[in-house]
Scaffold this motif. Sequence first.
Motif, PDB file in Angstrom:
ATOM      1  N   TRP A  62       0.849  -1.221  -0.188  1.00 14.32           N
ATOM      2  CA  TRP A  62      -0.021   0.066  -0.004  1.00 14.32           C
ATOM      3  C   TRP A  62       0.734   1.194  -0.108  1.00 14.32           C
ATOM      4  O   TRP A  62       0.463   2.118   0.668  1.00 14.32           O
ATOM      5  CB  TRP A  62      -1.069   0.020   1.406  1.00 14.32           C
ATOM      6  N   ILE A  78       3.539   2.114   1.761  1.00 16.94           N
ATOM      7  CA  ILE A  78       4.093   2.342   2.807  1.00 16.94           C
ATOM      8  C   ILE A  78       5.640   2.494   2.738  1.00 16.94           C
ATOM      9  O   ILE A  78       6.240   1.622   2.458  1.00 16.94           O
ATOM     10  CB  ILE A  78       3.641   1.508   4.083  1.00 16.94           C
ATOM     11  N   TYR A  81      14.157  -4.412  12.345  1.00 15.49           N
ATOM     12  CA  TYR A  81      13.066  -4.387  13.036  1.00 15.49           C
ATOM     13  C   TYR A  81      12.655  -3.163  13.709  1.00 15.49           C
ATOM     14  O   TYR A  81      11.561  -2.852  13.959  1.00 15.49           O
ATOM     15  CB  TYR A  81      12.888  -5.458  13.866  1.00 15.49           C
ATOM     16  N   PRO A  96       9.677   1.205   9.353  1.00 11.47           N
ATOM     17  CA  PRO A  96       8.207   1.903   9.716  1.00 11.47           C
ATOM     18  C   PRO A  96       7.163   1.314   8.753  1.00 11.47           C
ATOM     19  O   PRO A  96       6.099   1.238   8.899  1.00 11.47           O
ATOM     20  CB  PRO A  96       8.386   3.362   9.401  1.00 11.47           C
ATOM     21  N   THR A 133      10.360  -9.842   4.231  1.00 13.64           N
ATOM     22  CA  THR A 133       9.659 -11.238   4.002  1.00 13.64           C
ATOM     23  C   THR A 133       8.475 -10.932   3.425  1.00 13.64           C
ATOM     24  O   THR A 133       7.889 -11.819   2.475  1.00 13.64           O
ATOM     25  CB  THR A 133       9.741 -12.026   5.311  1.00 13.64           C
ATOM     26  N   ASN A 134       7.834  -9.950   3.791  1.00 10.41           N
ATOM     27  CA  ASN A 134       6.427 -10.061   3.354  1.00 10.41           C
ATOM     28  C   ASN A 134       6.231  -9.557   2.055  1.00 10.41           C
ATOM     29  O   ASN A 134       5.293  -9.354   1.183  1.00 10.41           O
ATOM     30  CB  ASN A 134       5.653  -9.010   4.417  1.00 10.41           C
ATOM     31  N   SER A 173      15.400 -16.568  21.664  1.00  8.70           N
ATOM     32  CA  SER A 173      16.018 -17.076  20.656  1.00  8.70           C
ATOM     33  C   SER A 173      15.432 -16.709  19.223  1.00  8.70           C
ATOM     34  O   SER A 173      16.473 -17.124  18.664  1.00  8.70           O
ATOM     35  CB  SER A 173      15.987 -18.791  20.797  1.00  8.70           C
ATOM     36  N   PHE A 174      14.328 -16.673  19.170  1.00  9.31           N
ATOM     37  CA  PHE A 174      13.844 -16.348  17.596  1.00  9.31           C
ATOM     38  C   PHE A 174      14.253 -14.825  17.255  1.00  9.31           C
ATOM     39  O   PHE A 174      14.118 -14.514  16.269  1.00  9.31           O
ATOM     40  CB  PHE A 174      12.332 -16.281  17.594  1.00  9.31           C
ATOM     41  N   TYR A 175      15.137 -14.045  17.957  1.00  8.45           N
ATOM     42  CA  TYR A 175      15.539 -12.863  17.720  1.00  8.45           C
ATOM     43  C   TYR A 175      17.144 -13.199  17.310  1.00  8.45           C
ATOM     44  O   TYR A 175      17.897 -12.336  17.469  1.00  8.45           O
ATOM     45  CB  TYR A 175      15.459 -11.733  18.346  1.00  8.45           C
ATOM     46  N   TRP A 222      11.491 -20.219   1.049  1.00  7.49           N
ATOM     47  CA  TRP A 222      12.928 -19.976   1.945  1.00  7.49           C
ATOM     48  C   TRP A 222      13.568 -21.264   2.294  1.00  7.49           C
ATOM     49  O   TRP A 222      13.119 -22.347   2.666  1.00  7.49           O
ATOM     50  CB  TRP A 222      12.240 -19.361   3.197  1.00  7.49           C
ATOM     51  N   LEU A 259      -2.112   5.028   4.381  1.00 10.24           N
ATOM     52  CA  LEU A 259      -1.048   4.257   5.151  1.00 10.24           C
ATOM     53  C   LEU A 259       0.343   4.493   4.392  1.00 10.24           C
ATOM     54  O   LEU A 259       1.391   4.575   5.153  1.00 10.24           O
ATOM     55  CB  LEU A 259      -0.938   2.694   4.701  1.00 10.24           C
ATOM     56  N   ASN A 261       8.829  -3.493  19.452  1.00 11.86           N
ATOM     57  CA  ASN A 261       8.688  -4.162  18.208  1.00 11.86           C
ATOM     58  C   ASN A 261       8.492  -5.667  18.781  1.00 11.86           C
ATOM     59  O   ASN A 261       9.378  -6.601  18.616  1.00 11.86           O
ATOM     60  CB  ASN A 261       9.860  -4.142  17.226  1.00 11.86           C
ATOM     61  N   CYS A 262       7.270  -6.058  19.357  1.00 13.55           N
ATOM     62  CA  CYS A 262       7.057  -7.394  20.150  1.00 13.55           C
ATOM     63  C   CYS A 262       7.053  -8.416  19.010  1.00 13.55           C
ATOM     64  O   CYS A 262       6.111  -8.030  17.986  1.00 13.55           O
ATOM     65  CB  CYS A 262       5.934  -7.080  20.935  1.00 13.55           C
ATOM     66  N   TYR A 263       7.381  -9.607  19.349  1.00 14.80           N
ATOM     67  CA  TYR A 263       7.185 -10.656  18.341  1.00 14.80           C
ATOM     68  C   TYR A 263       6.111 -10.853  17.813  1.00 14.80           C
ATOM     69  O   TYR A 263       5.760 -10.935  16.427  1.00 14.80           O
ATOM     70  CB  TYR A 263       7.881 -11.875  19.076  1.00 14.80           C
ATOM     71  N   PHE A 270       3.143  -1.406  12.715  1.00 22.73           N
ATOM     72  CA  PHE A 270       2.575  -1.518  11.422  1.00 22.73           C
ATOM     73  C   PHE A 270       1.398  -0.632  11.384  1.00 22.73           C
ATOM     74  O   PHE A 270       1.252   0.294  10.278  1.00 22.73           O
ATOM     75  CB  PHE A 270       2.531  -2.876  10.786  1.00 22.73           C
ATOM     76  N   ARG A 310       5.923   3.515  14.037  1.00 24.48           N
ATOM     77  CA  ARG A 310       6.918   3.030  15.036  1.00 24.48           C
ATOM     78  C   ARG A 310       7.090   4.337  15.992  1.00 24.48           C
ATOM     79  O   ARG A 310       7.849   4.124  16.959  1.00 24.48           O
ATOM     80  CB  ARG A 310       8.236   2.636  14.491  1.00 24.48           C
ATOM     81  N   MET A 366       5.545 -20.369  22.148  1.00 29.43           N
ATOM     82  CA  MET A 366       6.740 -19.808  21.378  1.00 29.43           C
ATOM     83  C   MET A 366       7.917 -20.766  21.308  1.00 29.43           C
ATOM     84  O   MET A 366       7.935 -21.790  21.899  1.00 29.43           O
ATOM     85  CB  MET A 366       7.285 -18.737  22.494  1.00 29.43           C
ATOM     86  N   ASP A 367       8.804 -20.633  20.472  1.00 34.93           N
ATOM     87  CA  ASP A 367       9.789 -21.514  20.026  1.00 34.93           C
ATOM     88  C   ASP A 367      10.832 -21.972  21.162  1.00 34.93           C
ATOM     89  O   ASP A 367      11.244 -22.976  21.106  1.00 34.93           O
ATOM     90  CB  ASP A 367      10.698 -20.942  18.861  1.00 34.93           C
ATOM     91  N   ASN A 368      10.890 -20.958  22.371  1.00 35.11           N
ATOM     92  CA  ASN A 368      11.729 -21.297  23.078  1.00 35.11           C
ATOM     93  C   ASN A 368      10.861 -21.968  24.473  1.00 35.11           C
ATOM     94  O   ASN A 368      11.550 -22.002  25.670  1.00 35.11           O
ATOM     95  CB  ASN A 368      12.541 -19.964  23.873  1.00 35.11           C
ATOM     96  N   HIS A 423       1.935  -9.072   9.217  1.00 37.56           N
ATOM     97  CA  HIS A 423       2.854  -7.821   9.492  1.00 37.56           C
ATOM     98  C   HIS A 423       3.367  -7.994  11.092  1.00 37.56           C
ATOM     99  O   HIS A 423       3.495  -7.093  11.641  1.00 37.56           O
ATOM    100  CB  HIS A 423       1.780  -6.699   9.477  1.00 37.56           C
ATOM    101  N   LYS A 445       6.320 -10.363  13.213  1.00 39.42           N
ATOM    102  CA  LYS A 445       7.479 -11.060  12.940  1.00 39.42           C
ATOM    103  C   LYS A 445       7.251 -12.637  13.101  1.00 39.42           C
ATOM    104  O   LYS A 445       7.750 -13.490  12.330  1.00 39.42           O
ATOM    105  CB  LYS A 445       8.655 -10.982  13.853  1.00 39.42           C
ATOM    106  N   ASP A 473       6.206 -13.754   9.770  1.00 37.85           N
ATOM    107  CA  ASP A 473       7.074 -13.869   8.776  1.00 37.85           C
ATOM    108  C   ASP A 473       7.918 -15.359   9.226  1.00 37.85           C
ATOM    109  O   ASP A 473       8.165 -16.031   8.200  1.00 37.85           O
ATOM    110  CB  ASP A 473       8.047 -12.720   9.126  1.00 37.85           C
ATOM    111  N   ASP A 474       8.025 -15.460  10.318  1.00 36.23           N
ATOM    112  CA  ASP A 474       8.957 -16.507  10.693  1.00 36.23           C
ATOM    113  C   ASP A 474       8.424 -17.995  10.446  1.00 36.23           C
ATOM    114  O   ASP A 474       8.898 -18.893   9.843  1.00 36.23           O
ATOM    115  CB  ASP A 474       9.315 -16.648  12.127  1.00 36.23           C
ATOM    116  N   LYS A 533       5.746 -18.270   8.352  1.00 40.16           N
ATOM    117  CA  LYS A 533       5.583 -18.533   6.994  1.00 40.16           C
ATOM    118  C   LYS A 533       6.778 -19.208   6.345  1.00 40.16           C
ATOM    119  O   LYS A 533       6.704 -20.118   5.410  1.00 40.16           O
ATOM    120  CB  LYS A 533       5.304 -17.312   6.335  1.00 40.16           C
ATOM    121  N   LYS A 534       7.913 -18.529   6.624  1.00 38.72           N
ATOM    122  CA  LYS A 534       9.320 -19.106   6.073  1.00 38.72           C
ATOM    123  C   LYS A 534       9.250 -20.447   6.071  1.00 38.72           C
ATOM    124  O   LYS A 534       9.952 -21.084   5.560  1.00 38.72           O
ATOM    125  CB  LYS A 534      10.500 -18.288   6.559  1.00 38.72           C
TER     126      LYS A 534
END
Lengths: 124, 422
Positions: A18, A20, A43, A47, A52-53, A87-89, A110, B134, B177-179, B185, B189, B295-297, B328, B330, B333-334, B336-337
């Motif tokens: 859109w 952005i 991250y 903005p 990935t998206n 861990s996921f960061y 991927w 947007l 920017n929380c998981y 979005f 930010r 969560m993964d952990n 939108h 993380k 994204d994770d 999906k990948k």
Amino acid sequence: MKGQDQFVEEIYHFKGEWGIPSLCGLKIVKKNENAIILVTEFYDINPGTSITNWNTHLAHEICQKHRIDPNRMIFIERTPKTSSTLSFYQETFDRVTFAWDGESLTDPQWERISKAEVIKLMDK
Amino acid sequence: MKFKLIYPRWEKLVGQTIFNLPPHGPVVFAAALPDFVEIDFIDENVQPLDFEDPADFVGISMMLTIQLKRGWEIAHEYQKRGIKVIFGGIATMLHAEESLQHADSIFLGEVEGRLEQVFEDFKQNRLKKVYNYLNQEPLDVSIVGPARRDILTRELYFHKGVQMVDLFHASRGCRFNCYPCAVSFLGGRVFRPRPIEKSIEELETIENNRLFIVDNSLAQDTQWEKDLFKAMIPLKKNWCSHTIEDKPEVLDLAAQAGAWYVYQAIFDTSDYIRKRIQRYHDVGISVEGTILLGMDNQTEDDIKRLIDFLLEINLDLAEFTVLTPFPHTKAHDDLKKEHRIISNDWNDYNAGKVVFKPKHMSPERLQELYHYAWDSFYKDETQEQKMFGLIMKVIEKEMDDGTYQPRRRDLADKSFGRVIQR
């Protein structure tokens, strides 16, 4: 700025979903006949849309701007380690392959690869 | 012009106490409408929707992903009757491409100062397919006016004569920017606090003594937080909110300003969390833990240990959800990948149903642990009983303050407009 290191040559501004305003890190290495395009997600400061998206559009746009043949491109998405202890960061690298119909890139797939593999790929 | 604004219903989570709160998005939207628009609001969670009621133009406000499919269904019904439909709200922004297929128009972004154009276009029969903001800088929030709570049918937001909290926001945007979260979005930010005098001006218009400050996190700017709480003290409101900072000076002012209970994410069994909860309790602020599972952990043992820990630290309330990969984020994204998303049916995205493959267990096992978490935490005292305890606490404070409003006896046998079957 977090995530800005040896894998970022410039901050690349693009219009995401859109329209952005969005940004990522970008490093391109041309090696033999191929171009290795490494994009880094920021991250904390991006903005807009994530790499990935938006990867199909982003990869296409970068190829056009830098006169790269999509058939000769290796596209890698990087997520940098952040200050989070979760861990996921952790830093990750994913090689993305697309279908290319001559006009657009579609169907991203991927494959997780190691940092060592990325360094090897980019090593001139 | 008669504009019908609809907030679609959604199926509530099984086994949980239902509290229908007056929605916030529609009242904020209504405040931005041009004067020539006459609004008729229907919250389908608490009242029936009659498609034959007259309307010139229909708006569908969707906050949650699980409202999408019902929202689209409603749109089709109106379109069959030749009435144009526009979608807006957070879920519309997260699922814009898809929503566009079901409406005459969609609105993306913040509405203040921008609706005149939409309604003029409608009047001139030149409604655009997309009103996209947007792609512009987020608004200066000082133009955000008091929400129009007059569009709500008040009696529908009472349970056994007790009024639900009113919703209010003091800022937009989020610097975190929380998981699992898409707020940055949606709102940008950059943290954008409303001018404190504007917030106070709006709070003064709310008759309800009990509020829910819906900002995703108030813990964004210490000085602003302190100034806001200081200014709120004379209002004698009692409120719940998402996270606030746990610095002593902030907590002290928050308590004086009427902090009743706060939501606190609990992600491990550390002393950091234990001490933080204790600091809230020390100043008389209760805590509702928000616990994200899958969560993964997290292994199965981690989840069980976490639940034991919640009981040890005397958490006042707990809300368990499973990680849900909303677009939108993380998390999306994770997953999906890694091809770990197993459902794209938006009706499953209620944060109580597992829609992805967890790292350390099967989806079925995570689903069982989710139910186990709710059952274990509320084994000795139900959610409604614990909530009753919190209400008693606030009543005591209101009596001391002289602000207590007795429950409505005429609504004592009703729950959200419906007669309670005993």
